[in-house]
Motif scaffolding. Structure first.
Motif: not given
Lengths: 212, 212, 212
Positions: A62-66, A127-128, A130-131, A135, C68-69, C71-73, C75
């Motif tokens: 959900l957080l990474i938009g998958a 996703i970068s 750091f993030v 995750m 994605p939110p 805050a995730v996309a 950094w």
């Protein structure tokens, strides 16, 4: 993502799939055990097994938009959680007799698997770094945190010896190993082992983080 | 999805919409009642009414990747929850006097509606039958679970007589009826009735699931 | 969205970004303070700082389908929460000495910033005015609610003097000001100030909503 990584998307997706499914199996049994110890009925045992096994991965997706999360789109995830939770219920006499050290060892293995799967999957979708590390940590601890929230208690993983921290270090190890140009499978093994080893050492020596 | 189903998307979407809205109205009143009994103020009553009425559907939509959730994209959902929660607050003397058996009956009706809506919507977006059954269950119990989490107590629905199990059986009935080739509306009525009947019978006879 | 708004997407996105980041910084420090008061270790402090700072915005983005939110996309969001939470931990002697009135003032400022950012972002992606007001409220109170859920206590914001209500009024003010044709920046300032002022006044005078 760099060119080398984009050249082997299948292998990277496979690492995520295998680590995810292995972690799911381990955590489903663990969830079932904690629910049976809390005297929940068959449904409660299955619900907690699902939450512990799939909660971290669903939160990550959900957080990474998958979307939809893999644990919903791919029936093998919930089916595996169902079978493992069900087996734990049926064979509860044996399962509830598993010693605490063995449980901690299994859990540390599951944590390492999920930390690797979570970090790699976040990187796979762009996703970068750091993030992605965050995750990986969320994937590892998410299931246990949601279980504790549902059972109305402060999440254990925020309190015990370097639990979330071990997942974080494992995730960071994956990022570092990739930067050093190691093969994807080597990165995964190194990261999972780092998480597993740090968790086991922290339990053995009672390591704690500082307080303010 | 098979050809027959794809031929009547409008009718299937309508079944979801009607069952969803009817369930929303029932559960908003129920949420308001539980919040007023907990001595919450007007805001607390509205928040809990929203959570109980919309929480299950929002969770389902996030899990199946129907983004943004219908309860956000379609203003009729929150408006209905607002109106029903507001009416329950204004007419609290009458509403708080509703007898426990009538409340259980209304709740069982709402549970059946949401189990049908949740399962059908998951199928509509191409989720597998097994996972769709789980999504129907989540839609039925989600709002109540989130309410109990917010109120820092162990979710009632994990403890009482075949509550989540009734939603699950209703969802499974929908899948089975569709496999048998029944008309969509007949499937919906059969599934909703199965959920409703099982829930009412389990309350009457005090049926429980086994424990380990 | 009307033509005028579509003509200045950059400016509106910038308002969201600046208000979001400023609110993130304030709420990260607040989260760290509450965690240090609860005797959590460094990890717990960082987790709660992240939750309070990013929880509201992540919930909003999931609900409005902005995936994605942010805050995730992006950094910068988690990095800002990390830095502010870390600074609060390092300089805990000074930070824990901040007086209660100053904390309430900072929190009210954060609440206003998030109410504005949340409402504006929902409007930017085409959510209806009524639901956008709710999204602004969710953005403002979401982080605090999730923190309280994780710490297994009934969310404070559902209990204290017009907290969520102030966010709601701020959000509604933004909608109204836009309808009146004010410039985007004027709308944002007006809405943030309305939320801030109502919150401060409600604390000062002990205003409460009615109960049933």
């Amino acid at each position: 993502m760099n060119a080398r990584v984009q050249g082997v998307p299948g292998r990277l997706d496979n690492i995520v799939l295998v680590a995810d499914l292995a972690g799911t199996a381990v955590f489903a049994v663990e969830g079932a055990i904690s629910a049976m110890r809390a005297q929940l009925d068959l449904l409660g045992v299955m619900v907690i097994a699902f939450i512990v096994a799939l909660g971290g991965g669903v939160t990550r997706d959900l957080l990474i938009g998958a979307s939809p999360p893999k644990a919903v789109a791919d029936w093998r995830y919930p089916a595996l959680a169902l079978v493992m939770g069900g087996l734990a219920f049926v064979f509860h006499e044996g399962v509830l007799g598993i010693s605490e050290p063995l449980l901690i060892l299994l859990d540390a293995a599951g944590l390492g698997l999920f930390a690797v799967a979570g970090t790699q999957k976040a990187l796979n979708v762009g996703i970068s770094s750091f993030v992605a590390t965050l995750m990986g940590t969320v994937t590892g601890v998410g299931g246990g945190v949601i279980r504790d929230i549902v059972l109305a208690r402060i999440p254990l993983v925020l309190q015990v010896d370097l639990y979330a921290s071990s997942a974080f270090i494992g995730a960071a190890t994956l990022i570092l190993a990739r930067r050093l140009g190691l093969a994807p499978m080597a990165c995964a093994w190194l990261a999972g082992s780092a998480c597993f080893a740090l968790r086991m050492l922290s339990v053995h020596y009672g390591w704690q983080l500082p307080r303010a």
